[in-house]
Scaffold this motif. Sequence first.
Motif, mmCIF file in Angstrom:
data_model
loop_
_atom_site.group_PDB
_atom_site.id
_atom_site.type_symbol
_atom_site.label_atom_id
_atom_site.label_comp_id
_atom_site.label_asym_id
_atom_site.label_seq_id
_atom_site.Cartn_x
_atom_site.Cartn_y
_atom_site.Cartn_z
ATOM 1 N N LYS A 190 -54.900 9.380 -1.302
ATOM 2 C CA LYS A 190 -54.323 7.493 -0.830
ATOM 3 C C LYS A 190 -54.829 7.619 1.121
ATOM 4 O O LYS A 190 -54.892 8.873 1.671
ATOM 5 C CB LYS A 190 -52.838 7.675 -0.883
ATOM 6 N N VAL A 191 -55.368 7.184 1.864
ATOM 7 C CA VAL A 191 -55.386 7.386 2.864
ATOM 8 C C VAL A 191 -54.832 5.481 3.521
ATOM 9 O O VAL A 191 -55.152 4.455 3.246
ATOM 10 C CB VAL A 191 -56.883 7.220 3.749
ATOM 11 N N THR A 192 -54.413 4.659 4.765
ATOM 12 C CA THR A 192 -53.955 4.293 5.418
ATOM 13 C C THR A 192 -54.976 3.985 6.948
ATOM 14 O O THR A 192 -55.365 5.078 6.906
ATOM 15 C CB THR A 192 -52.507 4.316 6.065
ATOM 16 N N ILE A 193 -55.497 2.569 6.840
ATOM 17 C CA ILE A 193 -56.577 2.670 7.563
ATOM 18 C C ILE A 193 -55.908 1.221 8.733
ATOM 19 O O ILE A 193 -54.468 0.608 8.005
ATOM 20 C CB ILE A 193 -57.468 2.531 6.799
ATOM 21 N N SER A 245 -69.551 -2.062 6.545
ATOM 22 C CA SER A 245 -68.780 -1.503 5.323
ATOM 23 C C SER A 245 -69.220 0.449 6.269
ATOM 24 O O SER A 245 -69.694 0.587 6.788
ATOM 25 C CB SER A 245 -70.158 -1.730 4.674
ATOM 26 N N PHE A 246 -68.228 0.936 4.992
ATOM 27 C CA PHE A 246 -67.970 2.217 5.203
ATOM 28 C C PHE A 246 -68.343 2.717 3.800
ATOM 29 O O PHE A 246 -67.670 2.063 2.873
ATOM 30 C CB PHE A 246 -67.060 2.344 5.977
ATOM 31 N N ASP A 247 -68.905 4.087 3.772
ATOM 32 C CA ASP A 247 -68.928 5.453 2.066
ATOM 33 C C ASP A 247 -66.957 5.062 2.288
ATOM 34 O O ASP A 247 -66.692 5.554 3.143
ATOM 35 C CB ASP A 247 -69.811 6.139 2.719
ATOM 36 N N SER A 265 -57.646 9.104 9.233
ATOM 37 C CA SER A 265 -56.877 10.390 9.801
ATOM 38 C C SER A 265 -58.395 10.140 10.405
ATOM 39 O O SER A 265 -58.650 11.984 11.063
ATOM 40 C CB SER A 265 -56.308 11.234 8.562
ATOM 41 N N ASN A 266 -59.816 9.807 9.842
ATOM 42 C CA ASN A 266 -60.807 10.478 10.502
ATOM 43 C C ASN A 266 -61.705 9.613 11.186
ATOM 44 O O ASN A 266 -62.023 8.611 11.366
ATOM 45 C CB ASN A 266 -61.828 11.433 8.997
ATOM 46 N N PRO A 267 -61.980 10.356 12.267
ATOM 47 C CA PRO A 267 -62.758 9.315 13.402
ATOM 48 C C PRO A 267 -64.354 8.341 12.737
ATOM 49 O O PRO A 267 -64.578 9.629 11.761
ATOM 50 C CB PRO A 267 -63.092 9.708 14.172
ATOM 51 N N LEU A 268 -64.156 8.026 12.087
ATOM 52 C CA LEU A 268 -65.335 6.894 11.579
ATOM 53 C C LEU A 268 -66.299 6.076 12.363
ATOM 54 O O LEU A 268 -67.856 5.596 12.486
ATOM 55 C CB LEU A 268 -64.817 5.587 10.753
#
Length: 164
Positions: free
Chosen positions: A138-141, A115-117, A101-104
């Motif tokens: 919860k989040v779906t990647i 790796s990601f925070d 949901s957020n640009p990473l």
Amino acid sequence: MSSWRKGRRVAAAVGAVSIGLITLAACDKPTPLATVTVGTSSVNSEATDGCYGDGKVLNEKKTKDCLSKKGGKTIKVAPGEKVRIGVDPEIGESGWVMVSSNPLMKEPSKDNYRSFDGDTLFEQKDPQTGQTMGMRDKVTIAIVELKGNDGPKAMWHFNLERED
């Protein structure tokens, strides 16, 4: 041996070969794997059903459908933990991005590992200001394999659940 028995054996052999060929034709070739690791726990998966173009770019409808899919394997993320993404070399060579949901990621990665925070993945941001409004549970990647600038050619989905 009678010709009737020989004919029956030949028919049985032909039938067995035919069934074997039908079975082989029905088997799908495995897709490359993507892996998500948090701490000492890992989950991996082949491409999400319907989201693998077998080297070709997914059409626009399939891309939209795949980007909106929820589900996949689940892994728990405690506050402060890193979420590590590993992809098969084939995916790394093509280039890939992680979508949530957020640009990473500002640019596609050609690495097999990033790796990601974990906390950043759960942030709920205001689309207008970009400010954090709270944390999701919860989040779906989606790991999206790219074919240059042509578009996505495969997607892998994972669910992350925040531990408190």
